[in-house]
Scaffold this motif. Structure first.
Motif, PDB file in Angstrom:
ATOM      1  N   GLY A 172       1.630   5.280   1.167  1.00 16.82           N
ATOM      2  CA  GLY A 172       2.349   5.022   2.417  1.00 16.82           C
ATOM      3  C   GLY A 172       3.292   3.857   2.235  1.00 16.82           C
ATOM      4  N   GLU A 173       4.336   3.842   3.050  1.00 20.01           N
ATOM      5  CA  GLU A 173       5.318   2.767   2.863  1.00 20.01           C
ATOM      6  C   GLU A 173       4.777   1.448   3.388  1.00 20.01           C
ATOM      7  N   THR A 174       5.511   0.393   3.147  1.00 16.45           N
ATOM      8  CA  THR A 174       5.017  -0.931   3.518  1.00 16.45           C
ATOM      9  C   THR A 174       4.789  -1.015   5.026  1.00 16.45           C
ATOM     10  N   GLY A 175       3.658  -1.592   5.400  1.00 13.68           N
ATOM     11  CA  GLY A 175       3.334  -1.757   6.812  1.00 13.68           C
ATOM     12  C   GLY A 175       2.786  -0.508   7.477  1.00 13.68           C
ATOM     13  N   SER A 176       2.532   0.558   6.709  1.00 11.95           N
ATOM     14  CA  SER A 176       2.045   1.787   7.337  1.00 11.95           C
ATOM     15  C   SER A 176       0.547   1.739   7.594  1.00 11.95           C
ATOM     16  N   GLY A 177      -0.122   0.726   7.059  1.00 12.25           N
ATOM     17  CA  GLY A 177      -1.547   0.556   7.371  1.00 12.25           C
ATOM     18  C   GLY A 177      -2.496   0.912   6.241  1.00 12.25           C
ATOM     19  N   LYS A 178      -1.988   0.930   4.994  1.00 11.88           N
ATOM     20  CA  LYS A 178      -2.835   1.283   3.857  1.00 11.88           C
ATOM     21  C   LYS A 178      -3.998   0.307   3.680  1.00 11.88           C
ATOM     22  N   SER A 179      -3.655  -0.986   3.596  1.00 12.51           N
ATOM     23  CA  SER A 179      -4.699  -1.972   3.272  1.00 12.51           C
ATOM     24  C   SER A 179      -5.717  -2.064   4.398  1.00 12.51           C
ATOM     25  N   TYR A 180      -5.240  -1.995   5.631  1.00 17.98           N
ATOM     26  CA  TYR A 180      -6.155  -1.996   6.774  1.00 17.98           C
ATOM     27  C   TYR A 180      -7.103  -0.803   6.646  1.00 17.98           C
ATOM     28  N   GLY A 181      -6.519   0.360   6.361  1.00 19.67           N
ATOM     29  CA  GLY A 181      -7.316   1.582   6.267  1.00 19.67           C
ATOM     30  C   GLY A 181      -8.287   1.545   5.096  1.00 19.67           C
ATOM     31  N   GLY A 211      -4.374 -10.461  -1.394  1.00 15.50           N
ATOM     32  CA  GLY A 211      -5.400 -11.155  -0.602  1.00 15.50           C
ATOM     33  C   GLY A 211      -5.788 -10.412   0.664  1.00 15.50           C
ATOM     34  N   ASP A 212      -5.552  -9.084   0.693  1.00 15.18           N
ATOM     35  CA  ASP A 212      -5.864  -8.295   1.883  1.00 15.18           C
ATOM     36  C   ASP A 212      -7.362  -8.176   2.152  1.00 15.18           C
ATOM     37  N   TYR A 213      -8.194  -8.411   1.131  1.00 15.24           N
ATOM     38  CA  TYR A 213      -9.631  -8.157   1.287  1.00 15.24           C
ATOM     39  C   TYR A 213     -10.435  -9.453   1.372  1.00 15.24           C
ATOM     40  N   PRO A 511       2.761   7.103  13.106  1.00 11.37           N
ATOM     41  CA  PRO A 511       2.651   5.712  13.541  1.00 11.37           C
ATOM     42  C   PRO A 511       1.711   4.928  12.625  1.00 11.37           C
ATOM     43  N   ARG A 512       1.815   3.618  12.673  1.00  9.01           N
ATOM     44  CA  ARG A 512       0.948   2.773  11.853  1.00  9.01           C
ATOM     45  C   ARG A 512      -0.519   3.074  12.168  1.00  9.01           C
ATOM     46  N   GLY A 513      -1.310   3.236  11.135  1.00 13.67           N
ATOM     47  CA  GLY A 513      -2.734   3.495  11.357  1.00 13.67           C
ATOM     48  C   GLY A 513      -3.077   4.958  11.571  1.00 13.67           C
ATOM     49  N   VAL A 514      -2.090   5.848  11.466  1.00 16.00           N
ATOM     50  CA  VAL A 514      -2.388   7.283  11.502  1.00 16.00           C
ATOM     51  C   VAL A 514      -2.058   7.834  10.118  1.00 16.00           C
ATOM     52  N   ARG A 531      -6.687   9.064  13.001  1.00 16.16           N
ATOM     53  CA  ARG A 531      -6.362   7.683  13.354  1.00 16.16           C
ATOM     54  C   ARG A 531      -7.409   6.808  12.696  1.00 16.16           C
ATOM     55  N   VAL A 532      -6.968   5.882  11.849  1.00 17.41           N
ATOM     56  CA  VAL A 532      -7.895   5.010  11.124  1.00 17.41           C
ATOM     57  C   VAL A 532      -8.763   4.256  12.134  1.00 17.41           C
ATOM     58  N   GLY A 533     -10.043   4.113  11.799  1.00 19.56           N
ATOM     59  CA  GLY A 533     -10.952   3.427  12.728  1.00 19.56           C
ATOM     60  C   GLY A 533     -10.722   1.930  12.792  1.00 19.56           C
ATOM     61  N   SER A 538     -11.779  -8.558  10.707  1.00 16.51           N
ATOM     62  CA  SER A 538     -10.344  -8.590  11.008  1.00 16.51           C
ATOM     63  C   SER A 538      -9.507  -8.577   9.716  1.00 16.51           C
ATOM     64  N   HIS A 539      -8.223  -8.392   9.850  1.00 14.66           N
ATOM     65  CA  HIS A 539      -7.337  -8.284   8.682  1.00 14.66           C
ATOM     66  C   HIS A 539      -6.225  -9.299   8.867  1.00 14.66           C
ATOM     67  N   ARG A 540      -6.524 -10.540   8.448  1.00 10.62           N
ATOM     68  CA  ARG A 540      -5.546 -11.593   8.743  1.00 10.62           C
ATOM     69  C   ARG A 540      -4.350 -11.561   7.811  1.00 10.62           C
ATOM     70  N   MET A 541      -4.613 -11.151   6.556  1.00  8.03           N
ATOM     71  CA  MET A 541      -3.556 -11.246   5.555  1.00  8.03           C
ATOM     72  C   MET A 541      -2.374 -10.330   5.872  1.00  8.03           C
ATOM     73  N   GLY A 542      -2.639  -9.192   6.490  1.00  8.38           N
ATOM     74  CA  GLY A 542      -1.562  -8.231   6.739  1.00  8.38           C
ATOM     75  C   GLY A 542      -0.556  -8.707   7.781  1.00  8.38           C
ATOM     76  N   MET A 543      -0.928  -9.747   8.528  1.00  7.35           N
ATOM     77  CA  MET A 543      -0.052 -10.156   9.628  1.00  7.35           C
ATOM     78  C   MET A 543       1.136 -10.990   9.159  1.00  7.35           C
ATOM     79  N   THR A 544       2.253 -10.808   9.820  1.00  9.01           N
ATOM     80  CA  THR A 544       3.354 -11.744   9.609  1.00  9.01           C
ATOM     81  C   THR A 544       3.468 -12.567  10.884  1.00  9.01           C
TER      82      THR A 544
HETATM   83  N1  LIG Z   1      -5.239   1.040  12.184  1.00 10.10           N
HETATM   84  C1  LIG Z   1      -4.804  -0.194  12.457  1.00 10.10           C
HETATM   85  N2  LIG Z   1      -5.245  -0.859  13.538  1.00 10.10           N
HETATM   86  C2  LIG Z   1      -4.819  -2.112  13.795  1.00 10.10           C
HETATM   87  N3  LIG Z   1      -3.952  -2.793  13.025  1.00 10.10           N
HETATM   88  C3  LIG Z   1      -3.483  -2.186  11.942  1.00 10.10           C
HETATM   89  C4  LIG Z   1      -3.878  -0.862  11.601  1.00 10.10           C
HETATM   90  N4  LIG Z   1      -3.260  -0.513  10.466  1.00 10.10           N
HETATM   91  C5  LIG Z   1      -2.515  -1.570  10.117  1.00 10.10           C
HETATM   92  N5  LIG Z   1      -2.635  -2.565  10.994  1.00 10.10           N
HETATM   93  C6  LIG Z   1      -1.967  -3.863  10.898  1.00 10.10           C
HETATM   94  O1  LIG Z   1      -0.612  -3.631  10.591  1.00 10.10           O
HETATM   95  C7  LIG Z   1      -0.144  -4.532   9.591  1.00 10.10           C
HETATM   96  C8  LIG Z   1       0.339  -3.760   8.362  1.00 10.10           C
HETATM   97  O2  LIG Z   1      -0.727  -3.004   7.850  1.00 10.10           O
HETATM   98  P1  LIG Z   1      -1.187  -3.075   6.315  1.00 10.10           P
HETATM   99  O3  LIG Z   1      -1.158  -4.471   5.807  1.00 10.10           O
HETATM  100  O4  LIG Z   1      -2.482  -2.343   6.206  1.00 10.10           O
HETATM  101  O5  LIG Z   1       0.003  -2.245   5.689  1.00 10.10           O
HETATM  102  P2  LIG Z   1       0.215  -1.756   4.172  1.00 10.10           P
HETATM  103  O6  LIG Z   1       0.518  -0.300   4.224  1.00 10.10           O
HETATM  104  O7  LIG Z   1      -0.938  -2.173   3.341  1.00 10.10           O
HETATM  105  O8  LIG Z   1       1.534  -2.526   3.774  1.00 10.10           O
HETATM  106  P3  LIG Z   1       1.964  -3.104   2.309  1.00 10.10           P
HETATM  107  O9  LIG Z   1       2.342  -1.903   1.492  1.00 10.10           O
HETATM  108  O10 LIG Z   1       3.126  -3.963   2.627  1.00 10.10           O
HETATM  109  O11 LIG Z   1       0.793  -3.829   1.761  1.00 10.10           O
HETATM  110  C9  LIG Z   1      -1.317  -5.451   9.306  1.00 10.10           C
HETATM  111  O12 LIG Z   1      -1.219  -6.596  10.101  1.00 10.10           O
HETATM  112  C10 LIG Z   1      -2.508  -4.640   9.714  1.00 10.10           C
HETATM  113  O13 LIG Z   1      -3.614  -5.441  10.045  1.00 10.10           O
END
Ligand SMILES: Nc1ncnc2c1ncn2[C@@H]1O[C@H](COP(=O)(O)OP(=O)(O)OP(=O)(O)O)[C@@H](O)[C@H]1O
Ligand SMILES: [Mg+2]
Length: 560
Positions: A172-181, A211-213, A511-514, A531-533, A538-544
């Motif tokens: 998935g592209e950047t910010g699509s929610g991979k690391s969260y998922g 540092g996502d984990y 959408p992000r997280g799907v 839809r990812v659960g 929490s996932h602090r590193m992903g935030m900007t």
């Molecule tokens: N299912 C979700 N529910 C709530 N927040 C989410 C969900 N998926 C992603 N986010 C939030 O959206 C932001 C981007 O998600 P994430 O870091 O997982 O993207 P990524 O695909 O890993 O991007 P990159 O390729 O840049 O690492 C993060 O702040 C993350 O916590």
């Protein structure tokens, strides 16, 4: 068991004429118009039987008999707004849905329909009962329940943990929610139901590029537990200021697992970036290292405290006119050795005759399931270049290969999940992503191609699967696909062995997280939107924090 579908679900629509076993057009009810979305799964109650078919809504269309292009009211619509209002009040628009039929509910794999739905068959919401729907009991051991099927809160996708051994790709592209998922998935894998209320964790090693984990480490350190995991240990490089914080260790590796030839390759590749490695130089260095190891030195000793022995032997073998190593070759080797010694050993302190990331560590975490996080973030690996990280990953992959081969020989069955964020940096597809250092790739490919009984499962995370080595990629058999860029859609669809057309079309707009979840672990047996659960941690590193940071920057400046 919950109530039967007929009573729990309200009617969303009715099937119109012309349905086949693969596709039906339905007209939605008023209720259906409110809740049916494209991409959502629905049920079709098959007339004359108790069976439910499961279908995905490909397309919604709104229609009206009065607003047809070229109809008798065309001129009226042109001329008079009043007439338009009147037409609106008598027109009764309705919505039709194109339904792609997946199969019959109630049996794993959702078998095909014996005959098409009839006109008038009711379209209903899916019952939130996995055994009614998929023929899989909620409490079945070894099944983890992932997220929510798109459109249904409380209806997760059953994933078969047994099939994780055939490797997983998350794209998935950047910010699509991979690391969260992936974090969410790791939470599930740290509490795999075993039956009778018992749970277990899968041992895991995370190569954590950003540092996502680390939130998992933090939670473990503060609460003392995380699912059924025994420990969560963070590995940082020896120059990180965090090295003496709790449950944190310095990562130090040795090269003694490698053959002299491999060590020679690593060193020469380190200098050139792995792109064009010179065979003459590699075999000359192999010779030097082999001679010295035969005299009793370990490879790691030779590249740390005893480097002078290597320099001297190289010098000896290249002196004089008939020397076995040409002096120019020797000069190139010397410069590669210098660089390797200076950066890997002296500057970053990674190489050591007393490694911390050892076979005993692997024995321990596979016996007492634990999570190791190799922290390659700026805090965990300050100033460490990609090449050194690649060396570390190559070492880990090699060590794991060595250990698991041994377990197998000894009949000692063990399992471990190796999660690699930014997989394209460690297993690059050198044809279109020439970042160098293919040694990590070679060992990852070796693991990937071992077959499912080897015990090591790979979970590869990448923004650009086209940049991942095709051999490694082709060995993944479960895929979680988040939103992808238009250019990547075809590549990804091909890499996952094809997706239904309507799902493929949705990939660029998820959408992000799907995500679409497809492949061997998905017990539904068909790709589904999910839809990812919600993560427990929490996932602090992903935030900007652009605005918040600017606010801090400006606080106390404006006007005072
Ligand atoms: N299912 C979700 N529910 C709530 N927040 C989410 C969900 N998926 C992603 N986010 C939030 O959206 C932001 C981007 O998600 P994430 O870091 O997982 O993207 P990524 O695909 O890993 O991007 P990159 O390729 O840049 O690492 C993060 O702040 C993350 O916590
Ligand atoms: Mg990420």
């Amino acid at each position: 068991m919950r109530e039967k579908s007929e009573t729990t679900s309200r009617v969303l629509g009715v099937v119109l004429s012309g349905a086949t076993t693969k596709q039906a057009i339905a007209q939605l009810t008023e209720h259906g118009e409110k809740i049916v979305n494209e991409g959502m799964l629905v049920g079709i109650q098959l007339w004359g039987s108790e069976r439910l078919a499961i279908a995905r809504v490909e397309k919604l269309r709104i229609e009206s008999d009065i607003f047809k292009p070229g109809d008798a009211w065309s001129e009226l619509r042109r001329e008079s707004l009043d007439a338009l209002t009147m037409l609106e009040s008598v027109s009764s628009p309705y919505v039709t849905a194109v339904l792609n039929i997946i199969g019959l509910a109630g049996e794993p794999g959702l078998p095909p329909l014996p005959r098409p739905p009839k006109p008038g068959d009711k379209v209903v919401e899916l019952p939130r009962d996995p055994s009614l729907l998929f023929g899989i009991d909620e409490n079945r051991p070894g099944v983890i329940w992932y997220g929510d099927i798109y459109g249904y809160q409380g209806l997760p996708v059953p994933l078969d943990v047994e099939n994780i051994t055939m490797h997983v790709g998350v794209f998935g592209e950047t910010g699509s929610g991979k690391s969260y998922g992936v974090g969410y998935l790791l939470e599930l894998l740290s509490q795999i139901p075993l039956g009778n209320g018992k749970t277990a964790a899968l041992p895991m090693i995370v190569i954590d590029a950003n540092g996502d984990y680390l939130d998992y480490h933090h939670v473990f350190v503060t609460r003392g537990s995380l699912g059924a995991l025994h420990k969560v240990i963070r590995f940082v490089t020896p120059r990180s200021r965090l090295r003496s914080t709790p449950f944190t260790r310095e990562i130090k590796i040795s090269l003694d697992f490698f053959t002299p030839r491999e060590a020679a390759e690593i060193i020469m590749m380190y200098k050139t970036g792995g792109l064009d490695i010179n065979e003459m130089q590699v075999s000359a260095l192999d010779r030097v290292i082999s001679e010295l190891t035969e005299e009793g030195y370990t490879i790691t000793e030779l590249l740390t405290n005893e480097i002078n022995l290597v320099y001297e032997r190289l010098e000896e073998l290249s002196r004089g006119r008939d020397a076995p190593i040409h002096h120019q070759t020797a000069r190139a080797i010397r410069s590669a050795l210098d660089k390797f010694y200076r950066e890997v050993y002296k500057q970053h302190g990674i190489l050591s005759t007393e490694p911390t990331f050892t076979g005993e560590l692997i024995d321990d975490i596979t016996r007492n399931p634990s999570m190791l996080i190799v922290d390659f973030s700026a805090d965990g690996a300050p100033g460490v270049p990609l090449q050194v990280k690649q060396l570390i990953v190559a070492y880990i992959a090699r060590l794991l290969y060595e250990k698991f081969t041994r377990y197998k020989v000894d009949g000692d069955e063990r399992y471990l999940l190796l999660i690699i964020e930014e997989a394209q940096n460690y297993a690059p597809n050198l044809r279109n992503y020439p970042i160098g250092m293919s040694i990590a790739r070679d060992y990852l490919a070796l693991i990937a191609t071992q077959g499912r009984k080897f015990g090591i499962s790979l979970l590869l995370v990448s923004q650009r699967p086209a940049f991942v080595d095709p051999v490694v990629l082709s060995m993944t058999n479960t895929w979680i696909i988040h939103r992808v860029a238009p250019d990547d859609v075809h590549y990804i669809a091909r890499a996952v062995g094809g997706l239904p057309e309507d799902l493929e079309k949705r990939l660029t707009s998820l959408p992000r997280g799907v995500a679409v979840i497809a492949g061997q672990m998905n017990m539904i047996g068909h790709p589904v939107l999910v839809r990812v659960g919600k993560r427990k941690v929490s996932h602090r590193m992903g935030m900007t924090r652009v605005v918040e940071t600017l606010r801090r920057l400006y606080s106390g400046r404006n006007g005072d």
